[in-house]
Design a protein around this motif. Structure first.
Motif, mmCIF file in Angstrom:
data_model
loop_
_atom_site.group_PDB
_atom_site.id
_atom_site.type_symbol
_atom_site.label_atom_id
_atom_site.label_comp_id
_atom_site.label_asym_id
_atom_site.label_seq_id
_atom_site.Cartn_x
_atom_site.Cartn_y
_atom_site.Cartn_z
ATOM 1 N N VAL A 197 0.857 -1.189 0.000
ATOM 2 C CA VAL A 197 0.000 0.000 0.000
ATOM 3 C C VAL A 197 0.893 1.239 0.000
ATOM 4 O O VAL A 197 1.787 1.372 0.842
ATOM 5 N N VAL A 199 2.096 4.784 0.884
ATOM 6 C CA VAL A 199 1.885 5.696 2.010
ATOM 7 C C VAL A 199 2.913 6.821 1.918
ATOM 8 O O VAL A 199 3.949 6.687 1.266
ATOM 9 N N ARG A 207 5.970 1.968 0.048
ATOM 10 C CA ARG A 207 4.904 0.982 0.197
ATOM 11 C C ARG A 207 5.100 0.210 1.493
ATOM 12 O O ARG A 207 6.221 -0.131 1.867
ATOM 13 N N ALA A 210 -0.087 -4.519 3.312
ATOM 14 C CA ALA A 210 -1.522 -4.365 3.551
ATOM 15 C C ALA A 210 -2.020 -5.326 4.624
ATOM 16 O O ALA A 210 -3.108 -5.142 5.180
ATOM 17 N N GLU A 254 -9.944 1.339 0.290
ATOM 18 C CA GLU A 254 -9.802 2.669 0.877
ATOM 19 C C GLU A 254 -9.547 2.575 2.377
ATOM 20 O O GLU A 254 -8.716 3.313 2.925
ATOM 21 N N SER A 257 -5.979 1.518 2.915
ATOM 22 C CA SER A 257 -5.070 2.626 2.674
ATOM 23 C C SER A 257 -5.001 3.566 3.870
ATOM 24 O O SER A 257 -3.907 3.970 4.310
ATOM 25 N N GLN A 261 -1.696 4.004 6.341
ATOM 26 C CA GLN A 261 -1.101 5.325 6.529
ATOM 27 C C GLN A 261 -1.008 5.651 8.019
ATOM 28 O O GLN A 261 -0.013 6.243 8.478
#
Length: 297
Positions: A197, A199, A207, A210, A254, A257, A261
Motif C-alpha cells: 500500500v 503511504v 509501500r 496491507a 480505501e 489505505s 497510513q
C-alpha cells in the motif's frame, strides 16, 4: 556460506559472557561503518529523510550509532536462547502496555505491527514470557533453505509460531488465530511488492504491507502499532501506540489505505524520536527504486 556464518554466530556468540559479546558487536559495527559500504551508505541516506536538517557530521554520527544498534540486535539475538526468563523480563520496559493487555482480554484478537527497530525477537520473547501469551508471526523464505530453517527453529524456541511468507496460506492461518482471540505480530515497515500500500513516510512515498490492516478488517481484531528502542546497555524500551481503528466508510481498499497510513504515521513518530535504532539498510522509498531502474535502463 551465509548459513555457516549464522550457524557460527549462534554456536559461539551465545557462549560468550555478555560484556564480551557487547564489545565484539561494537567492534564489528565500527569496523563496518568505517568501510562505508553499501549498507552503511544506504542507512545514512534513509536517515537523511528522517532527520532532514542534519549536517553531514550529524548523519555520520547517526549512522555509526545505527550500526552499533544493528549489531547489538544480532549479538543479543545470538545469545537470546541462553537468557533466563528474568533476564528477558528485566531487559524490556513497555509504555502504554494496557492497550495490548486490554485488547487480549477482550478476546477479539490483536495484531501488533512493528518497524525494524530495536530487537523485535527480544520483544517477542518478552511477550511469551512476561504475558505468558504465545503468538503467530511470519518469516521471509530465506536462501538457502537451511538458513530459513535456522531462523524458524530459533524463533519457535522463543515461543513463537512461525509461518512462511509465501502464497496466501499464511493470511488464512493468521485470520484463524485472531478469530480465536490470539495474538499476531508482524514487521510492517517495508513491502516493495505489487501488493504493498502506498503511504507517505517522512514526506515521500513508499509501500508498506496491507496485511495488518486487512487482518483487522477481516477478523475484527485490534490493530496496534509498536515501536522499540534501546535505552541503555542492558535495557530496551517499547511503546504500544493507540489503536488504529477501521474507518466506518469507504471500500475495503480505501479502508486499508487509511489504516496503513496511520501505521506509517505511528512508525514515523517512534523512528523520529530514536532514529539510530531503526535498522533500515535497504532501499525503502519509491524514488530510490526509480533511480535504480533508470540506471538499469
Amino acid at each position: 556460506m551465509s548459513d555457516a556464518l549464522y550457524g557460527l554466530g549462534w554456536a559461539t556468540v551465545k557462549k560468550l559472557p555478555e560484556p564480551v559479546a557487547t564489545r565484539l558487536g561494537r567492534t564489528i559495527a565500527d569496523t563496518v561503518w568505517k568501510r562505508r559500504g553499501k549498507g552503511v551508505l544506504r542507512l545514512e541516506a534513509n536517515l537523511a529523510r528522517v532527520v532532514p536538517d542534519a549536517t553531514p557530521q550529524r548523519l555520520a554520527e547517526l549512522s555509526k550509532a545505527g550500526m552499533r544498534s544493528y549489531l547489538r540486535y544480532w549479538m543479543e539475538s545470538f545469545r537470546l536462547p541462553t537468557w533466563s526468563r528474568q533476564r528477558i523480563k528485566d531487559g524490556l520496559d513497555v509504555k502504554d502496555l494496557h492497550y495490548l493487555t486490554e485488547g487480549l482480554a477482550a478476546g477479539k484478537g490483536v495484531v501488533l505491527a512493528l518497524p525494524h527497530m530495536g530487537n523485535y525477537d527480544h520483544a517477542g520473547a518478552w511477550v511469551t514470557t512476561t504475558l505468558d501469551t504465545p503468538f503467530t508471526t511470519v518469516a521471509e523464505r530465506l536462501k538457502p533453505e537451511t538458513l530459513y530453517d535456522r531462523f524458524v527453529a530459533y524463533r519457535e524456541g522463543l515461543g513463537m509460531e512461525v509461518l512462511p511468507h509465501t502464497g496466501g496460506a499464511a493470511f488464512g492461518i493468521l485470520a484463524r488465530r485472531l478469530r480465536a482471540g490470539g495474538l499476531v505480530c508482524l514487521v510492517a515497515d517495508r513491502d516493495l511488492s505489487s501488493t504493498g500500500v502506498e503511504v507517505k513516510f517522512f514526506g515521500e512515498t513508499t509501500r508498506m504491507p496491507a496485511g495488518p490492516a486487512m487482518l483487522a478488517q477481516h477478523t475484527g481484531a485490534l490493530l496496534l502499532p509498536v515501536t522499540l528502542w534501546y535505552d541503555s546497555s542492558s535495557t530496551m524500551r517499547g511503546r504500544v501506540h493507540p489503536p488504529v481503528d477501521v474507518p466506518e466508510t469507504g471500500t475495503r481498499a480505501e479502508k486499508t489505505s487509511v489504516m496503513t497510513q496511520a501505521l506509517a504515521d505511528a512508525f514515523a513518530t517512534g523512528i523520529a524520536d530514536h532514529p539510530e535504532d531503526w535498522h533500515m539498510l535497504q532501499r525503502l522509498w519509491l524514488a530510490d527504486l526509480e533511480h535504480v531502474e533508470e540506471r538499469s535502463a
